[in-house]
Design a protein around this motif. Structure first.
Motif, PDB file in Angstrom:
ATOM      1  N   GLN A 137       0.824  -1.202   0.000  1.00  0.00           N
ATOM      2  CA  GLN A 137       0.000   0.000   0.000  1.00  0.00           C
ATOM      3  C   GLN A 137       0.861   1.257   0.000  1.00  0.00           C
ATOM      4  OE1 GLN A 137      -0.599  -2.503   2.254  1.00  0.00           O
ATOM      5  NE2 GLN A 137      -2.776  -2.708   2.682  1.00  0.00           N
TER       6      GLN A 137
ATOM      7  N   VAL B 120       5.026   3.152   0.173  1.00  0.00           N
ATOM      8  CA  VAL B 120       6.442   2.972  -0.139  1.00  0.00           C
ATOM      9  C   VAL B 120       7.195   2.747   1.169  1.00  0.00           C
ATOM     10  CG1 VAL B 120       8.482   4.004  -1.164  1.00  0.00           C
ATOM     11  CG2 VAL B 120       6.243   4.445  -2.155  1.00  0.00           C
TER      12      VAL B 120
ATOM     13  N   ARG C 238      11.095   0.959  -6.342  1.00  0.00           N
ATOM     14  CA  ARG C 238      10.621   0.928  -4.948  1.00  0.00           C
ATOM     15  C   ARG C 238      11.019  -0.363  -4.247  1.00  0.00           C
ATOM     16  NH1 ARG C 238       4.584   3.353  -5.285  1.00  0.00           N
ATOM     17  NH2 ARG C 238       3.997   1.196  -5.090  1.00  0.00           N
TER      18      ARG C 238
ATOM     19  N   ALA D 199      13.392   4.185   1.185  1.00  0.00           N
ATOM     20  CA  ALA D 199      12.205   4.941   1.619  1.00  0.00           C
ATOM     21  C   ALA D 199      12.610   5.966   2.678  1.00  0.00           C
ATOM     22  CB  ALA D 199      11.114   4.027   2.105  1.00  0.00           C
TER      23      ALA D 199
ATOM     24  N   LEU E 207      14.278   5.358   5.458  1.00  0.00           N
ATOM     25  CA  LEU E 207      15.560   5.088   6.123  1.00  0.00           C
ATOM     26  C   LEU E 207      16.643   5.973   5.484  1.00  0.00           C
ATOM     27  CD1 LEU E 207      15.590   1.164   6.356  1.00  0.00           C
ATOM     28  CD2 LEU E 207      15.098   2.804   8.162  1.00  0.00           C
ATOM     29  N   PRO E 208      17.783   6.142   6.158  1.00  0.00           N
ATOM     30  CA  PRO E 208      18.835   6.966   5.556  1.00  0.00           C
ATOM     31  C   PRO E 208      19.193   6.483   4.146  1.00  0.00           C
ATOM     32  CG  PRO E 208      19.376   6.426   7.820  1.00  0.00           C
ATOM     33  CD  PRO E 208      18.140   5.653   7.496  1.00  0.00           C
ATOM     34  N   ALA E 209      19.481   7.436   3.277  1.00  0.00           N
ATOM     35  CA  ALA E 209      19.707   7.108   1.859  1.00  0.00           C
ATOM     36  C   ALA E 209      20.854   6.129   1.664  1.00  0.00           C
ATOM     37  CB  ALA E 209      19.969   8.392   1.074  1.00  0.00           C
TER      38      ALA E 209
ATOM     39  N   GLY F 276       7.417   9.938  10.634  1.00  0.00           N
ATOM     40  CA  GLY F 276       6.038  10.430  10.647  1.00  0.00           C
ATOM     41  C   GLY F 276       5.333  10.195  11.973  1.00  0.00           C
ATOM     42  N   GLY F 277       6.077  10.258  13.049  1.00  0.00           N
ATOM     43  CA  GLY F 277       5.435  10.200  14.351  1.00  0.00           C
ATOM     44  C   GLY F 277       5.293   8.813  14.955  1.00  0.00           C
TER      45      GLY F 277
ATOM     46  N   ASP G  12       5.929  -4.513  10.002  1.00  0.00           N
ATOM     47  CA  ASP G  12       4.757  -3.753  10.431  1.00  0.00           C
ATOM     48  C   ASP G  12       4.354  -4.199  11.843  1.00  0.00           C
ATOM     49  OD1 ASP G  12       2.701  -1.983  10.414  1.00  0.00           O
ATOM     50  OD2 ASP G  12       1.461  -3.028   8.965  1.00  0.00           O
ATOM     51  N   VAL G  13       3.128  -4.683  12.042  1.00  0.00           N
ATOM     52  CA  VAL G  13       2.750  -5.166  13.373  1.00  0.00           C
ATOM     53  C   VAL G  13       2.620  -6.689  13.344  1.00  0.00           C
ATOM     54  CG1 VAL G  13       1.592  -3.045  14.033  1.00  0.00           C
ATOM     55  CG2 VAL G  13       0.295  -4.823  12.854  1.00  0.00           C
ATOM     56  N   LYS G  14       3.229  -7.287  12.330  1.00  0.00           N
ATOM     57  CA  LYS G  14       3.015  -8.718  12.133  1.00  0.00           C
ATOM     58  C   LYS G  14       4.343  -9.478  12.145  1.00  0.00           C
ATOM     59  CE  LYS G  14      -1.064  -7.531   9.491  1.00  0.00           C
ATOM     60  NZ  LYS G  14      -1.456  -7.042   8.192  1.00  0.00           N
TER      61      LYS G  14
ATOM     62  N   ASP H 261       3.225  16.668   9.892  1.00  0.00           N
ATOM     63  CA  ASP H 261       2.527  16.249  11.099  1.00  0.00           C
ATOM     64  C   ASP H 261       2.388  17.421  12.072  1.00  0.00           C
ATOM     65  OD1 ASP H 261       1.481  15.011  13.282  1.00  0.00           O
ATOM     66  OD2 ASP H 261       3.057  13.503  13.500  1.00  0.00           O
TER      67      ASP H 261
ATOM     68  N   THR I 139       1.664  13.856  17.624  1.00  0.00           N
ATOM     69  CA  THR I 139       3.000  13.277  17.541  1.00  0.00           C
ATOM     70  C   THR I 139       3.983  14.181  16.810  1.00  0.00           C
ATOM     71  OG1 THR I 139       2.313  12.088  15.565  1.00  0.00           O
ATOM     72  CG2 THR I 139       2.201  10.872  17.642  1.00  0.00           C
TER      73      THR I 139
ATOM     74  N   GLU J 227       6.988   9.046  -6.696  1.00  0.00           N
ATOM     75  CA  GLU J 227       5.941   8.108  -6.316  1.00  0.00           C
ATOM     76  C   GLU J 227       5.515   8.223  -4.861  1.00  0.00           C
ATOM     77  OE1 GLU J 227       8.915   7.234  -7.409  1.00  0.00           O
ATOM     78  OE2 GLU J 227       9.820   5.786  -6.037  1.00  0.00           O
ATOM     79  N   ARG J 228       6.076   9.185  -4.126  1.00  0.00           N
ATOM     80  CA  ARG J 228       5.581   9.351  -2.761  1.00  0.00           C
ATOM     81  C   ARG J 228       5.656  10.820  -2.341  1.00  0.00           C
ATOM     82  NH1 ARG J 228      10.692   8.710   0.621  1.00  0.00           N
ATOM     83  NH2 ARG J 228      12.108   7.843  -0.889  1.00  0.00           N
TER      84      ARG J 228
ATOM     85  N   GLU K   1      15.841  14.860   2.115  1.00  0.00           N
ATOM     86  CA  GLU K   1      16.959  14.507   2.972  1.00  0.00           C
ATOM     87  C   GLU K   1      18.219  15.198   2.482  1.00  0.00           C
ATOM     88  OE1 GLU K   1      18.105  10.376   4.529  1.00  0.00           O
ATOM     89  OE2 GLU K   1      16.736  10.111   2.853  1.00  0.00           O
TER      90      GLU K   1
ATOM     91  N   VAL L 168      21.651  14.389   2.078  1.00  0.00           N
ATOM     92  CA  VAL L 168      22.610  13.293   2.190  1.00  0.00           C
ATOM     93  C   VAL L 168      23.780  13.496   1.247  1.00  0.00           C
ATOM     94  CG1 VAL L 168      21.340  11.316   3.081  1.00  0.00           C
ATOM     95  CG2 VAL L 168      21.100  11.981   0.702  1.00  0.00           C
TER      96      VAL L 168
END
Lengths: 454, 328
Positions: free
Chosen positions: A146, A148, A183, A188, A190-192, A435-436, A443-445, B88, B92, B232-233, B239, B241
């Motif tokens: 769903q 990235v 993708r 995403a 995380l640091p590049a 994003g907080g 994920d949660v799984k 945000d 949070t 795409e996002r 960043e 970097v």
């Protein structure tokens, strides 16, 4: 952030060190840390069984009933109605035999891999959430389709960093770049520095397997060093004036690039490999040459300290050409993969290298064309080898026709959790705040498949 | 492609955890209960509610939209936002460093008819914006309190434009033909074959970056390397970097070397001796004159014959230098 860390720096002995000691011992300071990615790496949570991963990605979804999950009942009932309306059952036309002491079933199309049956750990109960290629490929790589999300290779580098500071930590050979394919390898949020370095391009068959701009088109090494010395003198002047960590980062980045320029082509140069080795991988002739060279490259990267290496083999999406396609594909990958397993084993690398084989899903036992199979996300086969998993082991069962997994189900989240576990990372603790909230690969799984741990 | 109301709008069911198949209760259209704003009409039963949503988003009594936009423009100009979590503004998210300033700008922004042009002008004419970056302040290393300008790396588009501008190759005018027609004539074929026709190599062009097409999966190489926001996002903050792949690009990329060659010819056709040419080079690239030390060092590098090859190498170091990339 953790205080203790087992990050190993190439120049340090293999003893755990405190993070603050690490920072003190490395003289280059902030810029170098930001660069190498060590500034973010969390370090392993417990002793690792695997130090690195080689993922053999079979794009399109290879058929389990034509590879590692024989269905004699299906063959018997070929032509009879299947579960889907107006679609008939279709048995495999190839024979299976049990191989090695473990008696693992391997199809006759893969006689070379069959010789290594006792190294394999089959996961016959794989499941994933979606039966479309782009989504399933994305979930295979990132756990999500769903949104990235970082690739599993990026998470591995985020957790452990690279073993070799002169090379990237995550390399994808022959990647699929079209239609959002990038993708699958991205860092995403995380640091590049965690994102994959892409070598070649599966969408452009002519593309060379190389990193862009790794060699200078006009200057010899000494002339380039002279130019670089001038550049660095200019940069150091600016650093002296500003004390800006960005400038320090740029200075370090040029030195690292200069070293990588020497190291990467050296690792990628197969000319030093013996005839026997090239033959072992089938890298000497068609039809195994292309994939064989890539498997050999994977071994060389593994040896050189790259954390996560992915290789892609395409065209497993066999809807209307199952019989010709399986023959072609297996003839291309069988010898190279067998060669890789044998070579890793001979070099003592297999014990701490996790090899993972499979695609985004499997195939259905029925098909309208009677020379193809549909997409099956409810029960299919992947396998692992080395890196702390049971050897010569079969986990999971599908029904007698191969529609779905009945027992020993392993969802992609579970696969990810297990892979991280083998790397010494707890999938619930390997997090990144974005994003907080804290994000995970799973994920949660996800739960670690304990039954397959050696 | 635009969204339109359907003939008979209806209420939707909740998608639990965002899953397409995991449906919960049907929820009537309406506004968030957590934030109530007076005088906003409820959605009409005959319409989807998009009109009312737009009215609510831009309502004079709803400060959030204006705050979010003001914060983003501020971030773009200063490199650091007033609310450092621009996506945000909730529980949070980070607290604003200057809440009164944020509201002052947000309210005036609304009063000025939501004019982004006004907003940018207002900010860049401020004393805070026009400060030097040369001061340092140990008590405030992150420069939260804006006692100076914070240096930062120029972004991918600006870097590309700067290279072209300095080399003299930049075409500042809008392209005459739409780019996709020019670079992507086979795009219909691409849709049916799932294979890309346009390659990064096709994107070589001398127009400003802002005119380049943004095609998913096929961005100019310099964009991909220098942290362009992936199409795409959604990316509110790019960043900052520094990667070795960027350095390899500046050291070895044929386009960079080509631009260095143009710059070398531009500089050498101007002056008559090395010092005057070096002065021109530094003025073009760094907007300052070289020091005596710099002139001597560069003259040593150029050597006796000071060939075009040598000048190209020298000009490449200027384009590749930290001074060219760090805005301060």
């Amino acid at each position: 952030m953790r205080t203790h860390s087992t990050i190993q720096h190439p120049t340090q002995a293999r003893k755990p060190m405190l993070r603050r000691d690490f920072l003190r011992h490395t003289s280059a300071g902030f810029g170098a840390l930001a660069l190498s990615g060590l500034a973010h790496a969390q370090g392993s949570h417990f002793p690792a069984k695997a130090k690195r991963v080689i993922f053999l990605c079979m794009r399109g979804g290879p058929s389990q009933m034509e590879t590692f999950d024989p269905k004699p009942e299906l063959t018997k009932r070929t032509g009879q109605p299947g579960r889907r309306a107006n679609v008939k059952l279709l048995g495999s036309k190839w024979k299976f035999a049990k191989h090695g002491q473990s008696g693992i079933d391997v199809v006759e199309l893969m006689p070379e891999i069959a010789k290594h049956a006792d190294k394999l750990c089959l996961l016959r109960g794989m499941t994933t959430d979606n039966e479309n290629h782009p989504q399933a490929l994305e979930q295979l790589h990132t756990g999500s389709f769903q949104f990235v999300r970082p690739s599993m290779g990026a998470w591995a580098v985020h957790g452990l960093d690279t073993e070799n500071a002169d090379l990237p930590g995550f390399i994808s050979i022959n990647p699929l770049t079209a239609l959002g394919g990038l993708r699958y390898y991205s860092s995403a949020f995380l640091p590049a520095a965690c994102s994959a370095t892409l070598l070649g391009d599966a969408n452009r068959p002519g593309a060379k397997l190389t990193l862009g701009d790794i060699t200078n088109p006009r200057l010899q090494k000494s002339a380039q060093r002279e130019q670089l010395d001038l550049l660095q003198a200019m940069n150091r002047d600016l650093l002296a004036q500003t004390a800006d960590p960005r400038v320090e980062g740029i200075i370090e980045s040029y030195e690292l690039a200069f070293r990588m320029q020497g190291e990467l082509p050296r690792v990628m140069d197969l000319s030093g490999e013996s005839k026997e080795t090239l033959k072992l991988y089938g890298a000497d002739k068609s039809p195994t040459e292309t994939f064989g060279r890539q498997c050999l490259l994977a071994r060389r990267f593994a040896e050189a300290g790259v954390r996560f290496i992915e290789i892609s083999h395409l065209e497993w999406d066999l809807h209307g050409s199952l019989f010709s396609g399986m023959t072609r594909n297996c003839s291309q990958i069988d010898k190279p993969i067998a060669g890789l397993l044998q070579d890793l084993d001979q070099r003592g690398l297999l014990e701490d290298t996790l090899v993972l084989w499979g695609g985004e899903f499997g195939r259905t036992p029925d098909d309208a064309s009677q020379d193809g199979r549909g997409h099956n996300n409810k029960g299919y086969t992947m396998w692992m080898a080395g890196g702390g998993v049971k050897a010569g082991h079969i986990h999971g069962v599908t029904d007698e026709l191969g529609y779905e997994a009945l027992d020993g189900q392993v969802h992609i989240h579970d696969l990810h959790a297990t892979m991280l576990h083998l790397l010494g990372l707890d999938h619930e603790r390997l997090t990144f705040r974005h994003g907080g909230r804290d994000f995970r690969l799973t994920d949660v799984k996800g739960k670690v498949v304990k039954e397959i741990l050696a | 492609m635009g969204a339109r109301d359907r003939d008979k709008p209806e209420d939707s069911r909740i998608h639990i955890r965002g899953e397409t198949t995991n449906l919960g209760e049907t929820v009537p259209r309406g506004f968030l209960r957590a934030i109530s704003i007076k005088d906003v009409p409820a959605p009409s039963a005959k319409q989807s509610g998009r009109l009312e949503l737009a009215q609510w988003l831009t309502h004079r009594n709803n400060p959030l939209t204006a705050r979010v936009l003001v914060n983003r423009v501020w971030q773009k100009l200063f490199g650091r936002a007033l609310v450092t979590t621009p996506d945000d503004f909730g529980i949070t998210g980070a607290r604003p460093s200057h809440p009164e300033l944020l509201d002052f700008l947000a309210v005036r922004f609304m009063e000025k008819g939501w004019s982004v042009k006004w907003l940018i002008k207002e900010i860049v004419l401020s004393r805070a914006y026009r400060q030097s970056s040369s001061r340092t302040h140990d008590a405030d290393p992150d420069n939260v309190w804006l006692s100076r300008m914070t240096p930062r790396l120029i972004e991918a588009e600006a870097l590309r434009d700067a290279v072209l501008a300095v080399s003299g190759q930049l075409d500042p005018y809008p392209p005459q033909k739409p780019f996709l027609d020019r670079y992507h004539p086979q795009r219909d074929a691409e849709l049916s074959t799932f294979k890309p026709f346009m390659t990064t190599a096709d994107l070589v062009d001398d127009h400003r970056s802002i005119y380049l097409p943004v095609v998913r999966g096929t961005l100019p190489e310099i964009f991909m390397l220098f942290n362009f926001a992936p199409p795409e996002r959604p990316v509110a903050q790019r960043e900052e970097v520094i990667l070795p792949a960027q350095s390899l690009h500046m050291m070895n990329n044929p386009w960079i070397i080509e631009q260095a060659g143009h710059l070398a010819r531009r500089v050498t056709t101007g002056g008559t001796d090395a010092p005057s040419r070096l002065t021109r080079l530094y003025e073009l690239a760094f907007a300052r004159k070289p020091t005596e030390i710099e002139i001597n060092r560069a003259s040593d590098f150029l050597g006796q014959d000071a060939s075009e090859e040598r000048w190209t190498s020298l000009c490449q170091t200027v384009l590749a230098s930290a001074e060219f990339r760090v805005l301060r």
